[in-house]
Design an enzyme around this catalytic site. Structure first.
Site, PDB file in Angstrom:
ATOM      1  N   GLU A 171       7.073 -21.612   8.288  1.00 13.65           N
ATOM      2  CA  GLU A 171       7.511 -20.749   9.375  1.00 13.65           C
ATOM      3  C   GLU A 171       8.584 -21.398  10.255  1.00 13.65           C
ATOM      4  OE1 GLU A 171       4.886 -21.037  13.274  1.00 13.65           O
ATOM      5  OE2 GLU A 171       3.712 -20.241  11.608  1.00 13.65           O
ATOM      6  N   GLU A 225       0.809  -1.219   0.000  1.00  6.53           N
ATOM      7  CA  GLU A 225       0.000   0.000   0.000  1.00  6.53           C
ATOM      8  C   GLU A 225       0.845   1.274   0.000  1.00  6.53           C
ATOM      9  OE1 GLU A 225      -2.555  -0.619   3.347  1.00  6.53           O
ATOM     10  OE2 GLU A 225      -4.005  -1.776   2.197  1.00  6.53           O
TER      11      GLU A 225
END
Length: 269
Positions: free
Chosen positions: A110, A79
């Site tokens: 992860e 963004e």
């Protein structure tokens, strides 16, 4: 270490609650999040200050994370270009498992302690940059490994975690710890912890971009004009700054491509 985000919910028999009760209780829990963020403001300030310092010297901001935390980093990074008109590689979000993991969980991604550094090296990361690890639990191996290697290479490191005294925070030079406590649904850290991380990311990237001159007054003068809504917003901003009519403002925007350049062109004619 006590992992508060994994503690049992304060509520039980959720399936027996009415929809209204579920919503009210989630909302009640959510109201505690901004207060937890407030407690971490001094830490957020330190992190934002070092990021601004490095980026003024040509550095970049990297987010690394897994699951929800990784996705939030990708969202914030993606963004920045449309909001502040910065190059796409100024703020980079990296998620364990690669871009596939944005939509679909990648099993055990992860848990890989070496992959984050490999992922960062693809961007030729260097001592001018900052790496921020995002991990609700503060225990994610992918994030810990990436921060450790960044430290070893003289790269500034920060983190956003939702437990106190975590391994991630101990590894980061500029830790941000927002202790959000047990989730409404036990262990579902996409809820309060995710909200806290999103709030901190908003604060971090926005404060840095303001410090870098990417906001004038209170306006996004460098935003990308990528749809009609934004073009119309930009025209109103130019009109407010210059006093010219809408048609003239639209023409200036067409010529110059941003509010900042349009206003400066008008003022300097």
């Amino acid at each position: 270490m006590e992992i508060n985000t994994e503690k049992d919910s304060r509520y039980n028999d959720l399936e027996k609650m009415s929809v209204r009760a579920i919503l009210q209780n989630i909302n009640k829990e959510d109201q505690s999040v901004p207060l937890a963020v407030e407690q971490a403001l001094p830490q957020i300030e330190q992190l934002a200050t070092i990021v601004t310092h490095r980026m003024r010297k040509g550095g970049r901001l990297f987010y690394i994370g897994a699951g929800t935390s990784g996705r939030l980093g990708v969202v914030d990074a993606s963004e920045c270009p449309p909001t502040f008109g910065v190059p796409f590689d100024w703020v980079v979000g990296i998620i364990a498992g690669g871009d596939t993991a944005i939509r679909k969980a990648v099993e055990f991604a992860e848990d890989n302690t070496t992959q984050a550094w490999k992922d960062l090296q693809e961007f030729n990361i260097n001592e001018q940059d900052v790496v921020v690890g995002i991990a609700a639990s503060g225990t994610t191996p992918y994030v810990i490994g990436g921060l450790k290697m960044a430290n070893e290479h003289g790269i500034a490191t920060g983190c956003i975690v939702c437990n106190a005294g975590s391994p991630v925070a101990a590894t980061a030079q500029y830790p941000v710890e927002v202790v959000t406590g047990p989730e409404f649904v036990t262990g579902s850290t996409r809820m309060k912890a995710g909200t806290a991380q999103k709030l901190v990311l908003n604060m971090l990237s926005t404060s840095v971009m303001i410090q870098l001159g990417r906001v004038r007054g209170n306006k996004m003068v460098d935003m990308q004009l990528s749809n009609n809504k934004l073009v119309n917003r930009a025209a109103r901003m130019v009109m407010a700054e210059t006093g010219i009519d809408e048609a003239t403002a639209a023409e200036l925007l067409k010529q110059h491509g941003s509010v900042r350049k349009a206003v400066d062109a008008y003022n300097n004619k």
